[in-house]
Design an enzyme around this catalytic site. Sequence first.
Site, PDB file in Angstrom:
ATOM      1  N   ARG A 123     -96.827  18.436 -75.410  1.00  0.00           N
ATOM      2  CA  ARG A 123     -98.284  18.224 -75.422  1.00  0.00           C
ATOM      3  C   ARG A 123     -98.768  17.616 -74.099  1.00  0.00           C
ATOM      4  O   ARG A 123     -98.088  16.782 -73.506  1.00  0.00           O
ATOM      5  CB  ARG A 123     -98.668  17.346 -76.624  1.00  0.00           C
ATOM      6  CG  ARG A 123     -98.297  18.026 -77.930  1.00  0.00           C
ATOM      7  CD  ARG A 123     -98.710  17.196 -79.119  1.00  0.00           C
ATOM      8  NE  ARG A 123    -100.143  17.071 -79.224  1.00  0.00           N
ATOM      9  CZ  ARG A 123    -100.757  16.288 -80.103  1.00  0.00           C
ATOM     10  NH1 ARG A 123    -100.032  15.552 -80.946  1.00  0.00           N
ATOM     11  NH2 ARG A 123    -102.063  16.231 -80.158  1.00  0.00           N
ATOM     12  N   SER A 168    -111.973  14.275 -76.366  1.00  0.00           N
ATOM     13  CA  SER A 168    -110.802  13.618 -76.925  1.00  0.00           C
ATOM     14  C   SER A 168    -110.995  12.120 -77.042  1.00  0.00           C
ATOM     15  O   SER A 168    -111.178  11.413 -76.040  1.00  0.00           O
ATOM     16  CB  SER A 168    -109.586  13.908 -76.042  1.00  0.00           C
ATOM     17  OG  SER A 168    -108.538  13.020 -76.382  1.00  0.00           O
ATOM     18  N   GLN A 170    -108.630  10.182 -77.943  1.00  0.00           N
ATOM     19  CA  GLN A 170    -107.413   9.548 -77.422  1.00  0.00           C
ATOM     20  C   GLN A 170    -107.566   9.256 -75.942  1.00  0.00           C
ATOM     21  O   GLN A 170    -107.180   8.187 -75.466  1.00  0.00           O
ATOM     22  CB  GLN A 170    -106.202  10.450 -77.673  1.00  0.00           C
ATOM     23  CG  GLN A 170    -105.871  10.579 -79.156  1.00  0.00           C
ATOM     24  CD  GLN A 170    -104.726  11.525 -79.440  1.00  0.00           C
ATOM     25  OE1 GLN A 170    -104.257  12.234 -78.552  1.00  0.00           O
ATOM     26  NE2 GLN A 170    -104.283  11.547 -80.682  1.00  0.00           N
ATOM     27  N   ASP A 316    -109.348  17.542 -87.083  1.00  0.00           N
ATOM     28  CA  ASP A 316    -108.067  17.534 -87.803  1.00  0.00           C
ATOM     29  C   ASP A 316    -108.146  18.247 -89.159  1.00  0.00           C
ATOM     30  O   ASP A 316    -107.123  18.511 -89.781  1.00  0.00           O
ATOM     31  CB  ASP A 316    -107.596  16.087 -88.020  1.00  0.00           C
ATOM     32  CG  ASP A 316    -107.148  15.449 -86.713  1.00  0.00           C
ATOM     33  OD1 ASP A 316    -106.900  16.193 -85.740  1.00  0.00           O
ATOM     34  OD2 ASP A 316    -107.051  14.216 -86.661  1.00  0.00           O
ATOM     35  N   LYS A 343    -102.565  20.652 -80.358  1.00  0.00           N
ATOM     36  CA  LYS A 343    -102.262  19.606 -81.350  1.00  0.00           C
ATOM     37  C   LYS A 343    -100.753  19.597 -81.615  1.00  0.00           C
ATOM     38  O   LYS A 343     -99.976  20.131 -80.813  1.00  0.00           O
ATOM     39  CB  LYS A 343    -103.063  19.868 -82.634  1.00  0.00           C
ATOM     40  CG  LYS A 343    -104.569  19.701 -82.453  1.00  0.00           C
ATOM     41  CD  LYS A 343    -104.928  18.253 -82.193  1.00  0.00           C
ATOM     42  CE  LYS A 343    -106.410  18.081 -81.929  1.00  0.00           C
ATOM     43  NZ  LYS A 343    -106.733  16.744 -81.439  1.00  0.00           N
ATOM     44  N   ARG A 347    -102.422  24.996 -83.606  1.00  0.00           N
ATOM     45  CA  ARG A 347    -102.884  25.101 -84.995  1.00  0.00           C
ATOM     46  C   ARG A 347    -103.639  26.396 -85.270  1.00  0.00           C
ATOM     47  O   ARG A 347    -103.672  26.854 -86.417  1.00  0.00           O
ATOM     48  CB  ARG A 347    -103.738  23.877 -85.374  1.00  0.00           C
ATOM     49  CG  ARG A 347    -102.874  22.650 -85.612  1.00  0.00           C
ATOM     50  CD  ARG A 347    -103.637  21.459 -86.136  1.00  0.00           C
ATOM     51  NE  ARG A 347    -102.708  20.378 -86.440  1.00  0.00           N
ATOM     52  CZ  ARG A 347    -103.036  19.093 -86.516  1.00  0.00           C
ATOM     53  NH1 ARG A 347    -104.282  18.708 -86.299  1.00  0.00           N
ATOM     54  NH2 ARG A 347    -102.125  18.178 -86.806  1.00  0.00           N
ATOM     55  N   ARG A 389    -100.308  18.471 -90.843  1.00  0.00           N
ATOM     56  CA  ARG A 389    -101.539  19.025 -91.431  1.00  0.00           C
ATOM     57  C   ARG A 389    -101.368  20.494 -91.806  1.00  0.00           C
ATOM     58  O   ARG A 389    -102.003  20.973 -92.738  1.00  0.00           O
ATOM     59  CB  ARG A 389    -102.725  18.803 -90.496  1.00  0.00           C
ATOM     60  CG  ARG A 389    -102.935  17.305 -90.210  1.00  0.00           C
ATOM     61  CD  ARG A 389    -104.318  16.949 -89.787  1.00  0.00           C
ATOM     62  NE  ARG A 389    -104.328  15.618 -89.181  1.00  0.00           N
ATOM     63  CZ  ARG A 389    -104.323  14.474 -89.854  1.00  0.00           C
ATOM     64  NH1 ARG A 389    -104.308  14.471 -91.175  1.00  0.00           N
ATOM     65  NH2 ARG A 389    -104.330  13.314 -89.228  1.00  0.00           N
TER      66      ARG A 389
END
Length: 430
Positions: A123, A168, A170, A316, A343, A347, A389
Amino acid sequence: MNEVTLQPCTKAIAGEITIPGDKSISHRAVILGSMAKGTTRITNFLDSEDCKRTINAFQALGVSIDKNDTSILVESNGISTFTEPQTPLFFGNSGTTARLMLGVLAGLPFFSTVYGDPFLTKRPMDRVTIPLQRMGTIFDGREKGGYLPLSVRGGDLQGITYALPVKSAQVKSAILLAGLLAKGETTVIEETPTRNHTEQMLRAFGADITIKGNGITITSQKHLDATDVHVPGDISSASFFLVAAAIVPGSNLILRNVGLNKTRTGIIDVLKRMGANIHIQNQSTTSGEVFGDIEITYANLRSTTIEGDVIPRLIDEIPVIALLATQAEGTTIIKNAEELRVKETDRIAAIVDNLSRLGARIEATQDGMIIQGKTVLRGGKIASYHDHRIAMTNVIASLIASEPVILDDSSSIAISYPKFFEDLKLILNE
Ligand code: S3P
């Protein structure tokens, strides 16, 4: 590997679940509790693999952290007493630990090395190392410090003004945490609001943080005051059960203690738009975070378009929303969600692969997907991609499949929801 065979549910879903603590808020409570001077008690902490990585990281910096299930006691003498970690810090699968810890380590006057599991290693980290380098940190690692493992030589930071190139929380949080330790002021500009738990909690711990328009400014402050934190339930965990009740005919469910911070409730807006029968009750506030109970009753669903500013508010939840869309009449379009590609797994590819294997009419686009409903799902073999997830979405899909579904590996679920199967059992009534 932990293969499971999942049987379709034969009855409507009914009952109540008290949703476990929010993952994002749990990480931040440990981070700020460790940086503050004094004792921080955290209750309803999410006892999951990802959150344990953040605890371990601060223990390696010399902070005393005791965990008793969901109760955490952090005793710290503040940032100035952190010690250089003697061994590399392991962040496992946790992107939040990695990005936020890089922000903290960036401002500490010592050397550290950090690494993650094979999934986290793929990532992108340049989204945090680029602004942190501009503030003065020296990173080394593959592709100019773009990926873990990384070495960090921190300290002596200068505040910056930084417009986020990606939506983001984060990245925003990493820069704000570094800003706390940098000289002068640090401003993060975000065009689209992302989850604001860091800002809320920094304020609760006495940081000097101001928000003007789309700019968030933090002033250098080496001393935070310890405070107790009660973590509300995680709406991202609740979303699996919200969708279960929305797609299994006849269902009625109450989810208790769910965090309802406006930067996270995109799924409720989308469910309402699609015709779901959903109500919020018993709202209150804890540590600056709104929470309450959500009641949802099965209703016929219609398609919608999900794009723009709502995307960070439900990023998410998109895997399980894609499943929801397979049961809605018409064409659902999801756009502007290119972040899904980086992610825990890609995803977009993972959802399209799994739902197609079950017979859904779904196609990937570069930044989202297009889903035609309503489709009867069949049984088959589907994959978790070691993404919690994706694994939980697969389990919820199996409830409405016409035949059993075989999930290759359920172990990743412990990353964010170790009691997922126990809670699911509570409402299956079988
Ligand atoms: C998180 C922010 C989001 C989210 C992740 C948790 C956080 O990631 O997907 O699960 O706690 O800040 P990005 O900041 O990469 O969008």
